[in-house]
Design an enzyme around this catalytic site. Structure first.
Site, PDB file in Angstrom:
ATOM      1  CG  HIS A 211      73.682  27.740  13.914  1.00  0.00           C
ATOM      2  ND1 HIS A 211      74.635  26.911  13.396  1.00  0.00           N
ATOM      3  CD2 HIS A 211      74.340  28.859  14.293  1.00  0.00           C
ATOM      4  CE1 HIS A 211      75.812  27.486  13.482  1.00  0.00           C
ATOM      5  NE2 HIS A 211      75.678  28.677  14.019  1.00  0.00           N
TER       6      HIS A 211
HETATM    7  C1  UD1 Z   1      75.433  32.278  18.012  1.00  0.00           C
HETATM    8  C2  UD1 Z   1      76.472  33.102  17.260  1.00  0.00           C
HETATM    9  C3  UD1 Z   1      76.937  32.336  16.028  1.00  0.00           C
HETATM   10  C4  UD1 Z   1      77.403  30.943  16.380  1.00  0.00           C
HETATM   11  C5  UD1 Z   1      76.321  30.218  17.205  1.00  0.00           C
HETATM   12  C6  UD1 Z   1      76.847  28.892  17.681  1.00  0.00           C
HETATM   13  C7  UD1 Z   1      76.177  35.530  17.403  1.00  0.00           C
HETATM   14  C8  UD1 Z   1      75.726  36.744  16.705  1.00  0.00           C
HETATM   15  N1  UD1 Z   1      75.908  34.369  16.804  1.00  0.00           N
HETATM   16  O1  UD1 Z   1      74.312  32.143  17.157  1.00  0.00           O
HETATM   17  O2  UD1 Z   1      78.008  33.034  15.422  1.00  0.00           O
HETATM   18  O3  UD1 Z   1      77.659  30.230  15.208  1.00  0.00           O
HETATM   19  O4  UD1 Z   1      75.974  31.015  18.342  1.00  0.00           O
HETATM   20  O5  UD1 Z   1      75.832  27.991  17.945  1.00  0.00           O
HETATM   21  O6  UD1 Z   1      76.778  35.621  18.439  1.00  0.00           O
HETATM   22  N2  UD1 Z   1      68.594  29.740  22.222  1.00  0.00           N
HETATM   23  C9  UD1 Z   1      68.016  28.890  23.139  1.00  0.00           C
HETATM   24  N3  UD1 Z   1      68.856  28.319  24.074  1.00  0.00           N
HETATM   25  C10 UD1 Z   1      70.182  28.564  24.144  1.00  0.00           C
HETATM   26  C11 UD1 Z   1      70.737  29.440  23.219  1.00  0.00           C
HETATM   27  C12 UD1 Z   1      69.925  30.011  22.254  1.00  0.00           C
HETATM   28  O7  UD1 Z   1      66.833  28.630  23.113  1.00  0.00           O
HETATM   29  O8  UD1 Z   1      70.861  28.003  25.029  1.00  0.00           O
HETATM   30  C13 UD1 Z   1      67.727  30.321  21.166  1.00  0.00           C
HETATM   31  C14 UD1 Z   1      67.077  31.639  21.566  1.00  0.00           C
HETATM   32  O9  UD1 Z   1      65.800  31.687  21.005  1.00  0.00           O
HETATM   33  C15 UD1 Z   1      67.946  32.656  20.873  1.00  0.00           C
HETATM   34  C16 UD1 Z   1      68.389  31.918  19.618  1.00  0.00           C
HETATM   35  O10 UD1 Z   1      68.510  30.576  20.010  1.00  0.00           O
HETATM   36  O11 UD1 Z   1      67.269  33.838  20.590  1.00  0.00           O
HETATM   37  C17 UD1 Z   1      69.684  32.422  19.015  1.00  0.00           C
HETATM   38  O12 UD1 Z   1      70.731  32.410  20.000  1.00  0.00           O
HETATM   39  P1  UD1 Z   1      71.955  33.428  19.861  1.00  0.00           P
HETATM   40  O13 UD1 Z   1      72.992  33.091  20.858  1.00  0.00           O
HETATM   41  O14 UD1 Z   1      71.468  34.821  19.819  1.00  0.00           O
HETATM   42  O15 UD1 Z   1      72.493  33.144  18.412  1.00  0.00           O
HETATM   43  P2  UD1 Z   1      72.915  31.768  17.730  1.00  0.00           P
HETATM   44  O16 UD1 Z   1      72.030  31.570  16.558  1.00  0.00           O
HETATM   45  O17 UD1 Z   1      72.966  30.701  18.746  1.00  0.00           O
HETATM   46  N1  UDP Z   2      78.227  20.664  17.838  1.00  0.00           N
HETATM   47  C1  UDP Z   2      77.843  19.946  18.975  1.00  0.00           C
HETATM   48  N2  UDP Z   2      76.550  19.485  19.033  1.00  0.00           N
HETATM   49  C2  UDP Z   2      75.646  19.701  18.041  1.00  0.00           C
HETATM   50  C3  UDP Z   2      76.055  20.459  16.908  1.00  0.00           C
HETATM   51  C4  UDP Z   2      77.342  20.927  16.851  1.00  0.00           C
HETATM   52  O1  UDP Z   2      78.654  19.721  19.881  1.00  0.00           O
HETATM   53  O2  UDP Z   2      74.505  19.261  18.157  1.00  0.00           O
HETATM   54  C5  UDP Z   2      79.622  21.131  17.754  1.00  0.00           C
HETATM   55  C6  UDP Z   2      80.288  20.906  16.421  1.00  0.00           C
HETATM   56  O3  UDP Z   2      80.813  19.605  16.315  1.00  0.00           O
HETATM   57  C7  UDP Z   2      81.360  21.969  16.441  1.00  0.00           C
HETATM   58  C8  UDP Z   2      80.686  23.111  17.156  1.00  0.00           C
HETATM   59  O4  UDP Z   2      79.614  22.531  17.904  1.00  0.00           O
HETATM   60  O5  UDP Z   2      82.482  21.557  17.183  1.00  0.00           O
HETATM   61  C9  UDP Z   2      80.163  24.083  16.164  1.00  0.00           C
HETATM   62  O6  UDP Z   2      79.268  24.937  16.763  1.00  0.00           O
HETATM   63  P1  UDP Z   2      78.122  25.696  15.946  1.00  0.00           P
HETATM   64  O7  UDP Z   2      77.814  24.975  14.704  1.00  0.00           O
HETATM   65  O8  UDP Z   2      77.031  25.919  16.930  1.00  0.00           O
HETATM   66  O9  UDP Z   2      78.794  27.111  15.675  1.00  0.00           O
HETATM   67  P2  UDP Z   2      79.784  27.646  14.547  1.00  0.00           P
HETATM   68  O10 UDP Z   2      80.939  26.749  14.455  1.00  0.00           O
HETATM   69  O11 UDP Z   2      78.992  27.734  13.283  1.00  0.00           O
HETATM   70  O12 UDP Z   2      80.126  29.008  15.035  1.00  0.00           O
END
Ligand code: UD1
Ligand code: UDP
Length: 359
Positions: A211
């Site tokens: 992601h």
């Molecule tokens: C965010 C964090 C990242 C973290 C990740 C955990 C920032 C800059 N990034 O990244 O550090 O590792 O969360 O998962 O804060 N979207 C949906 N549904 C949701 C959420 C997101 O469809 O419930 C889609 C949307 O298209 C959105 C994209 O995912 O634009 C990215 O979501 P966003 O929260 O901006 O960043 P993450 O990639 O999730």
């Molecule tokens: N995780 C989850 N479901 C998933 C993928 C990840 O519950 O489908 C959990 C994972 O085990 C970990 C946390 O989400 O505890 C990590 O989140 P993510 O990878 O979204 O963010 P990051 O740690 O990179 O910020």
């Protein structure tokens, strides 16, 4: 004492759940001097599988506020959060604002609190990738500069803060994600039927997640990673983050060995991690979970904040290089050494102790 917890993204729900639990344990022991926790959910993540599932499973108290900010550009998203959090903090007047990790929700919480002279405690302080092109790196560096209590998961994170001239308020508590995993690991076995649902046998599949912005915003990197998965002679179970799903849906990507599924709840993902032969991920949290569960990890990035896992040989950095990913999966040698990393599983309790002691 009143604390405002600011969370918004998947890993923050998992982290904050441990501290909420530690707060309620503290309150049971100290009924006269309780800690009042006000949870503010920014709404950065909002799908059921990215948010509500964690509140249900981990019994996180219902947020008093949900800002429902949603998705958007960094400045827009962070700005909307900042304005909304400020309004709430002006009303609630907490003694501490507690922030987690490195997302835009973390940064917005830090900025709002700092301008109102409210003390900030940063859980997971001091992590660095030394790559300022990562949005998370900017969020971390600024959040740490604004925090009064820097709750670190490791000696290396403490050293990073010292190198940036931060001399006070640093406390090593370990990683609250270790607490989360300990809480879930045995429960996952009882609660999750994901292996039988997907008809998987232990150690006969790989588990993958992708992601990170660097891997999704750059088409070539995502193509390389997906192409590497498809070239592996093993089943790859791939719970797809919504960000990545949107991009993959534009492609004709249906390899037989790759099983793309929706994002999972915490118990299901832990159950899958535990029995996987190997993890392929760009997640921060999953690199550590792999280590704690003694499952080899290949990180789909060029650097990691969790350098100890890499130094010990449990984590290979393969970037988004197709050849390196395939080779790492083929030739991973499990190290014999597995020292305890990132705390003893009581980080949330130490976090609460630090808040109380520094009040
Ligand atoms: C965010 C964090 C990242 C973290 C990740 C955990 C920032 C800059 N990034 O990244 O550090 O590792 O969360 O998962 O804060 N979207 C949906 N549904 C949701 C959420 C997101 O469809 O419930 C889609 C949307 O298209 C959105 C994209 O995912 O634009 C990215 O979501 P966003 O929260 O901006 O960043 P993450 O990639 O999730
Ligand atoms: N995780 C989850 N479901 C998933 C993928 C990840 O519950 O489908 C959990 C994972 O085990 C970990 C946390 O989400 O505890 C990590 O989140 P993510 O990878 O979204 O963010 P990051 O740690 O990179 O910020």
């Amino acid at each position: 004492m009143k604390v405002s917890t600011i969370i918004g993204a998947r890993p923050q729900f998992i982290k904050a759940a441990t501290v909420s639990r530690a707060i309620s344990e503290y309150n049971k022991k100290n009924p006269v001097n309780i800690i009042e926790e006000i949870i503010i959910h920014t709404g950065q993540h909002y799908d059921d599988g990215m948010s509500a599932v964690f509140f249900r499973e981990l019994e996180i108290p219902v947020p008093k506020y949900n800002l429902e900010v949603g998705s958007g550009q960094h400045g827009w998203q962070t700005g909307r959060m900042l304005a909304a959090i400020e309004k709430i903090l002006l009303v609630e007047k907490p003694d501490w604002v507690v922030i987690y990790g490195d997302t835009n929700s973390t940064l917005a919480g830090a900025l709002a609190a700092a301008k109102l002279h409210i003390r900030i405690a940063h859980v997971e302080a001091g992590l660095r990738s030394f790559n300022r092109r990562m949005p998370e790196e900017i969020n971390r560096v600024i959040s740490d500069q604004l925090s009064e209590l820097l709750l670190c998961p490791s000696p290396s994170s403490m050293n990073n803060l010292a190198a940036e001239g931060i001399a006070e308020g640093i406390v090593m508590i370990g990683d609250v994600m270790a607490d989360a995993l300990q809480f879930a690991a045995h429960k996952a076995e009882a609660v999750s039927n994901i292996l039988s649902l997907l008809q998987l046998r232990p150690r006969e599949y790989l588990l993958a997640t992708v992601h990170r912005a660097e891997n999704t915003d750059e088409k070539e990197r995502l193509d390389n990673i997906l192409s590497a998965f498809a070239a592996l002679n093993e089943t790859v179970v791939f719970p797809v983050h919504p960000r990545t799903r949107k991009l993959i849906e534009k492609e004709q990507y249906h390899p037989e060995n790759v099983r793309m599924i929706d994002p999972l709840g915490y118990f299901d993902i832990v159950a899958l991690e535990k029995s996987a032969r190997l993890l392929l991920t760009d997640s921060g949290g999953m690199q550590k979970e792999a280590y704690w569960l003694e499952v080899p990890c290949i990180t789909l990035r060029d650097e990691t904040e969790w350098i100890e896992t890499w130094k010990l040989g449990w984590n290979i950095l393969a970037g988004a290089d197709r050849g390196r990913i395939i080779e790492a999966v083929r030739s991973f040698r499990v190290p014999s050494d597995h020292p305890q990393l990132y705390g003893d599983g009581n980080a949330a309790r130490y976090c609460v102790d630090a808040l109380v002691e520094n009040s």
